[in-house]
Scaffold this active site. Structure first.
Site, PDB file in Angstrom:
ATOM      1  N   GLU A   1       0.877  -1.452  -0.210  1.00 20.19           N
ATOM      2  CA  GLU A   1      -0.091   0.027  -0.080  1.00 20.19           C
ATOM      3  C   GLU A   1       0.800   1.419  -0.048  1.00 20.19           C
ATOM      4  O   GLU A   1       0.464   2.178  -0.727  1.00 20.19           O
ATOM      5  CB  GLU A   1      -0.824   0.086   1.345  1.00 20.19           C
ATOM      6  CG  GLU A   1      -2.171  -0.820   0.922  1.00 20.19           C
ATOM      7  CD  GLU A   1      -1.944  -2.225   1.009  1.00 20.19           C
ATOM      8  OE1 GLU A   1      -1.012  -2.668   1.390  1.00 20.19           O
ATOM      9  OE2 GLU A   1      -2.982  -2.944   0.491  1.00 20.19           O
TER      10      GLU A   1
ATOM     11  N   HIS B   1     -12.697  -3.026   7.991  1.00 18.89           N
ATOM     12  CA  HIS B   1     -13.043  -2.748   6.622  1.00 18.89           C
ATOM     13  C   HIS B   1     -14.129  -1.969   6.411  1.00 18.89           C
ATOM     14  O   HIS B   1     -14.794  -2.229   5.569  1.00 18.89           O
ATOM     15  CB  HIS B   1     -13.466  -4.231   6.116  1.00 18.89           C
ATOM     16  CG  HIS B   1     -12.181  -4.971   5.972  1.00 18.89           C
ATOM     17  ND1 HIS B   1     -11.379  -5.763   7.012  1.00 18.89           N
ATOM     18  CD2 HIS B   1     -11.453  -5.337   4.806  1.00 18.89           C
ATOM     19  CE1 HIS B   1     -10.457  -6.379   6.452  1.00 18.89           C
ATOM     20  NE2 HIS B   1     -10.455  -6.432   5.167  1.00 18.89           N
TER      21      HIS B   1
HETATM   22  C1  LIG Z   1      -2.989  -4.162   3.854  1.00 15.55           C
HETATM   23  C2  LIG Z   1      -3.936  -5.096   3.172  1.00 15.55           C
HETATM   24  N1  LIG Z   1      -4.103  -4.702   1.662  1.00 15.55           N
HETATM   25  C3  LIG Z   1      -4.833  -5.654   1.099  1.00 15.55           C
HETATM   26  C4  LIG Z   1      -5.825  -6.576   1.704  1.00 15.55           C
HETATM   27  C5  LIG Z   1      -6.925  -7.172   0.856  1.00 15.55           C
HETATM   28  N2  LIG Z   1      -6.556  -8.691   0.738  1.00 15.55           N
HETATM   29  C6  LIG Z   1      -7.060  -9.643   1.772  1.00 15.55           C
HETATM   30  S1  LIG Z   1      -6.312 -11.023   1.641  1.00 15.55           S
HETATM   31  C7  LIG Z   1      -5.403 -10.673   0.191  1.00 15.55           C
HETATM   32  C8  LIG Z   1      -4.458 -11.572  -0.400  1.00 15.55           C
HETATM   33  C9  LIG Z   1      -3.594 -12.031   0.525  1.00 15.55           C
HETATM   34  O1  LIG Z   1      -2.776 -13.187  -0.003  1.00 15.55           O
HETATM   35  P1  LIG Z   1      -1.831 -14.012   0.681  1.00 15.55           P
HETATM   36  O2  LIG Z   1      -0.814 -12.893   1.704  1.00 15.55           O
HETATM   37  O3  LIG Z   1      -0.891 -14.813  -0.111  1.00 15.55           O
HETATM   38  O4  LIG Z   1      -2.436 -14.841   1.882  1.00 15.55           O
HETATM   39  P2  LIG Z   1      -3.657 -15.978   1.005  1.00 15.55           P
HETATM   40  O5  LIG Z   1      -4.923 -15.210   0.980  1.00 15.55           O
HETATM   41  O6  LIG Z   1      -3.132 -16.474  -0.141  1.00 15.55           O
HETATM   42  O7  LIG Z   1      -3.550 -16.686   2.514  1.00 15.55           O
HETATM   43  C10 LIG Z   1      -5.366  -9.266  -0.159  1.00 15.55           C
HETATM   44  C11 LIG Z   1      -4.873  -8.579  -1.167  1.00 15.55           C
HETATM   45  C12 LIG Z   1      -5.476  -6.513   3.074  1.00 15.55           C
HETATM   46  N3  LIG Z   1      -6.503  -7.400   3.925  1.00 15.55           N
HETATM   47  N4  LIG Z   1      -4.673  -5.730   3.714  1.00 15.55           N
END
Ligand SMILES: Cc1ncc(C[n+]2csc(CCOP(=O)(O)OP(=O)(O)O)c2C)c(N)n1
Ligand SMILES: Cc1ncc(C[n+]2csc(CCOP(=O)(O)OP(=O)(O)O)c2C)c(N)n1
Ligand SMILES: [Mg+2]
Ligand SMILES: [Mg+2]
Lengths: 321, 333, 321, 333
Positions: free
Chosen positions: C60, C129
């Site tokens: 971000e 959120h």
């Molecule tokens: C700071 C922030 N940016 C974006 C998000 C939105 N978001 C939630 S889960 C996700 C993907 C996460 O991917 P990963 O870290 O690989 O974990 P996984 O879902 O594969 O377990 C995103 C972009 C968030 N929750 N927090």
């Protein structure tokens, strides 16, 4: 009574609390050798060790985030951010985590941390080192917001902040670091959070302010005596929770309210107070605050931002007229 | 599947039971979401169960765990009560947060589970602070932080790696590399050789393992936790795995290559562990029973949750803060 | 006129602006395949390529920081933050850099970026959120703050935001994504920034609101007809600069003001409006806003936070009585 | 001192002149600060001049530069006008920002200098965005970002490294490793082998050089800039150096080991370059003259600044924003 600076009083408070409670510790950049930007940590690393006065990397997110984790795990960290401007590098950790952990987890957690982030104009440090964002944190559920204006309060309120089980945003004013005040060293009682102080009494108008602006407001009250106007000046000291009773009682009596803050007027916390008083008492209210501009560098430009005595005096005259 | 002399069939069966319980929980949570009983988002842990279970089998109850948005599996593995978790998903009284948190904010401080987290990587910085607290209090606990392969690109995580190593803190970072972040294939937005190389560049030992191999997880974490607990400093484990479902329950994952999913199903941890158990003395019937018990345990919680009372609106105003606590119904002045 | 959702209208605006000006581009997580949280980027990567609809890492600070740099270097980036809650991971980049670059550099720089960060309750996504921090950015010099409430405005204001040479904090409301409205596709004129819209006319009280709360306020105005109370509802649309003239004119005529916002009442932007009106007109003012609590998850708890029709109606009755 | 066939004495003399000008500027700025003419903070670049000058000698005027708090040297090297800079430090009309910015906010967009920065590492993320703009606009400019060895531990910098490499952007990160951050010895708070290893873990080529050796800087940057400009992707150069003064003008640096300072003085870049010039045809007189000219140029600016008009308070209200611009004197309503 001992005369000491606002910074020395804060140092004393932290030292007393660290001696009293081994769970209290501090983390931030350059706390050890430098002793903090104004000596407010002087000698504490030598006294308490580098595990309790922790010199950190330049990693603001982690200074704040680590403080949250350390608070959840049973200690009482003081996260030194140096400038409230740099604390903007750690807003998620403060607002999304510290402020909400207890609530989101249904009361399982407590986050007894102090997010220490000085505010205000010190002179010539301009737009990225002079902000006063206290209104942001007042607007954030879960946080307590403290803005001491005297040496004695900086000692007594910092002690309260450290002992508080809620996350406290502790905003010293950089312009006050060197200001000397009387402190009763023998009295180790903290100054209670949420209780305003009456700086001077008056009958014609209530002036509410905090931090460095208190000194200016007091001078304005003095100047107004010549006009035959008697102004009551209230130092909020804590912005959340603010001492609504003290303000309402005073304003109900004087019949007029002026809120003055160094922070930008538009969207500032003065709007909360003024509108609450107008809603509650229906009396004339007014606000003075900085214009909505970044803090400039050069003397005449910085001066143009500041709320000086003459502006307060003029505004009060209008209100009382 | 790799094996290990220390693999006690009874111990494996118990880990397997937890994996199955997580799977049942997640399937039920997804169904409840689709049926409209659970609002918000539900990030299922399906296909990664061996990681949480293999990690937590090597932790003490008083060790700390910090999690992310995909936290149900971590929570159950650490010992949180799935009944209270299900009540929480349904927003009912008796939920882990009494309905204040929901799926992304499951926590159980009584078993060291310091919370799932809706903000990616914020849990990482909190972990190093919890580890500093441990040191200050003179304990020999450790902190485990779960981070996804997408989350590793956030600055706070990278700061936390540096921080943990600078102070040689007792933190174990587990990067669950399921190769995707929401709809983004992570290698496309991750420069270099990946998280293990990054951790090593901070001087932090990093081990990459097959996260779907319960035994490899168990064995590696046992070794690493022992090293960390005895003062060896922080480490990182990259557990390769695969997210078998959409990012959250309302994601049909149409971006997924079906052949890839098919292949991943063949490496899925429950079947693999099951195969080992069948070879090591458990009968097919016993396994069927175990699964049925997990299902019925979870279905019981779902039914209970469906019928549990809703929290009173007043509860929304408690546990905000002590100083300046809001009052109910709140003054509208 | 075409019926389309609030999200579709935003998509249309971005598509039109990207077609019009090759310097316009967007960056954020999952914009390509996913098309944004609500489809507000659907198909745009296919149309404009992955250099103009950029799928980013989860970073971000860099999404916002890169937007600042890209704006300084002559392009018009739209930084998609997904949730205003996640934008809290990039406050320094927005507030210390984007908002101040032009000023600090004495006018050498322009920062024509859109920091797109949806606000508000969508239902069950809880404390991290669902926040509505618009007051923070209104309080920050250098920023423009926009909060569209209809499909047509989401198209027309997003176009203005993209064309604006100032950094614009563009806050769509997540609860409105699916709400359908009439949009005149042939009319490509942007909706001007800083101009309020009158939702309904009335004589007894002026209700000022924005974003999703507008729908609730309009329902309350309907309900008040039965009481014989005629309420004028004003949708600010832009919070900074807010349309002070429209509000003052209306309030001067009706003689009463109520500001309603979903954001927390204490320290919210309602305080600015109410106190400004009280200071300027001396008429009765009131505010309704969320209690100072994090947004909870469960239905009855989330409901306890929301400002529903009955609360607005009751407050207006008190004021008009 | 290493040499290089491409070292044209005239070119070296010109670089030397810039280094000396920076040194004179910084000495004068420090004196003006101590005399109370300059407020705020003044972070002097003394001892690191060869880096900024060696880097910028290899840039085009339209290449971009983003800097940090210690930005005077970077600005002068990139072509900003030292007269306007001095006026800015004094807060006078004609300053680079007309007195709105001061020392930490020097910028000169006309020569691609996109600004010093008061917030550590925020310039790093801005750099990658500027590089994306370059690509979008179809230019062949590059972006150079200066970061300190303390700043490398901030998350945004690490995010920016990843980002630059993911999109193969034309960015050159220069880490000026003067081994200290304010009063903190950086190796104590920097885990692992340092920034070069970190950059490499992102797949980014990293070169460590003696930053006080003008020729090594020049040669390395020439090669790296050519590689970047022709599409080779981002790189990092770690330039080892030493901060000869306090962190800022009001820091007496009492924490410094005097023997270390003494040794560093022996490696100081101006004397080293001077020695080379003396060996390569420049006379001692010429050097004395060159230095005196630099000094008198800067002293002229100081005198001018001292006597220059202050900006009118009204100017504080301009250049905030177009939409919702504040009005002067501002309504106090
Ligand atoms: C700071 C922030 N940016 C974006 C998000 C939105 N978001 C939630 S889960 C996700 C993907 C996460 O991917 P990963 O870290 O690989 O974990 P996984 O879902 O594969 O377990 C995103 C972009 C968030 N929750 N927090
Ligand atoms: C985000 C942020 N944190 C802290 C500071 C305060 N600060 C200014 S300079 C500095 C030290 C920087 O050290 P380094 O990056 O090594 O650069 P150097 O001063 O050595 O050139 C610090 C901590 C800041 N300006 N911004
Ligand atoms: Mg993933
Ligand atoms: Mg340094």
């Amino acid at each position: 009574m001992t005369a000491m600076t606002y910074a020395e009083a804060a140092r004393l408070a932290l030292q007393e609390e660290m001696a009293r409670d081994p769970k209290v510790w501090a983390l931030g950049e350059d706390l050890g050798y430098e002793g903090g930007m104004a000596g407010q940590y002087d000698g504490l690393q030598a006294e308490f060790g580098s595990d309790r006065i922790v010199d950190t990397p330049i990693s603001e997110s982690t200074i704040m985030g680590a403080a949250v984790g350390a608070a959840l795990a049973g200690t009482r960290p003081v996260a030194e951010m140096r400038f409230s401007d740099f604390a903007m590098c750690a807003v998620s950790e403060l607002v999304n985590q510290a402020a909400k952990a207890r609530y989101m987890f249904g009361g399982q957690a407590r986050v007894p941390l102090v997010a220490r982030m000085p505010i205000g104009i010190r002179g010539g440090i301009a737009a990225q080192h002079s902000q006063s964002p206290e209104a942001w944190y007042v607007h954030t559920p879960g946080l307590v917001v403290v803005t001491p204006s005297t040496a004695a309060d900086n000692r007594g309120l910092l002690k309260s902040a450290i002992r508080c089980d809620d996350p406290v945003v502790y905003m010293e004013h950089k312009g006050l670091w060197g200001v000397v005040g009387e402190v009763d060293e023998d009295d180790e009682e903290p100054v209670p959070l949420g209780v305003a102080a009456k700086v001077c009494s008056g009958d014609d108008i209530t002036i509410v302010s905090w931090a460095a602006q208190i000194g200016v407001a007091a001078l304005a009250a003095d100047a107004l005596v010549e006009d035959g106007i008697s102004a009551e000046v209230i130092d909020l000291r804590t912005l959340y929770p603010w001492d609504r009773d003290a303000v309402m009682n005073s304003a109900a009596r004087t019949g007029r309210l002026l809120v003055v803050h160094e922070a930008v007027r538009i969207g500032g916390f003065g709007g909360e107070i003024a509108s609450d008083v107008a809603e509650t008492l229906g009396i004339p209210v007014a606000r003075l605050g900085g214009e909505r501009i970044p803090i400039p560098f050069s003397v005449p430009l910085e001066d143009a931002y500041k709320i000086k005595v003459d502006r307060i005096v003029a505004r009060v005259r209008e209100l009382v007229a | 599947m790799s094996s290990n002399l220390a693999n006690e069939p009874a111990r494996v069966a118990e880990m397997f039971r937890k994996m199955v319980l997580i799977r049942s929980f997640e399937e039920a949570a997804g169904e409840a979401f689709h049926a409209g009983h659970v609002r918000g988002s539900v990030h299922q842990y399906i296909g990664q169960e061996s990681i949480a279970v293999g990690v937590c089998a090597n932790l003490r109850e008083d060790d700390y765990l910090t999690s992310n948005h995909r936290g149900h599996g971590h929570s159950i593995a650490k010992g949180a009560d799935p009944r209270a978790m299900m009540l929480e998903l349904f927003g009912r009284v008796g939920g882990t947060s009494d309905g204040k948190g929901g799926s992304m904010h499951i926590a159980d401080f009584s078993v060291g589970m310091l919370g799932a987290n809706g903000v990616i990587a914020d849990g990482c910085t909190m972990s190093v602070g919890a580890a500093q607290a441990i040191r200050l209090l003179g304990d020999d606990k450790i902190v485990v932080n779960f981070i996804g392969d997408g989350g590793i690109n956030r600055g706070p995580f990278m700061e936390a790696l540096n921080w943990a190593k600078v102070y040689e803190l007792p933190v174990l970072f587990i990067c669950e590399n399921n190769q995707i972040a929401a709809t983004t294939t992570t290698h496309l937005v991750t420069a270099g050789e990946g998280i293990a190389a990054r951790a090593e560049s901070f001087g932090m030992p990093a081990t990459t393992i097959d996260g779907n191999d319960l035994f490899e997880v168990d064995r590696t974490v046992a070794r690493v936790v022992a090293e960390i607990r005895t003062g060896g400093g922080p480490q990182l484990i990259q557990a390769m795995t695969y997210r078998l479902r959409g990012h959250f329950a309302h994601d049909e994952a149409g971006y997924r290559d079906l052949a890839e999913v098919e292949a991943a199903l063949g490496r899925e941890p429950i079947a693999r562990t099951e195969a080992w158990l069948l070879e090591n003395g458990m009968t097919a019937d016993e396994i069927t029973t175990l699964k049925a018990e997990a299902d019925s345990e979870i279905i019981g919680y779902v039914e209970e949750a469906m019928n549990a009372p809703w929290p009173d609106g007043k509860l929304a105003f408690s546990d905000v803060q002590d100083v300046g606590a809001p009052s109910y119904p709140g003054a509208d002045q």
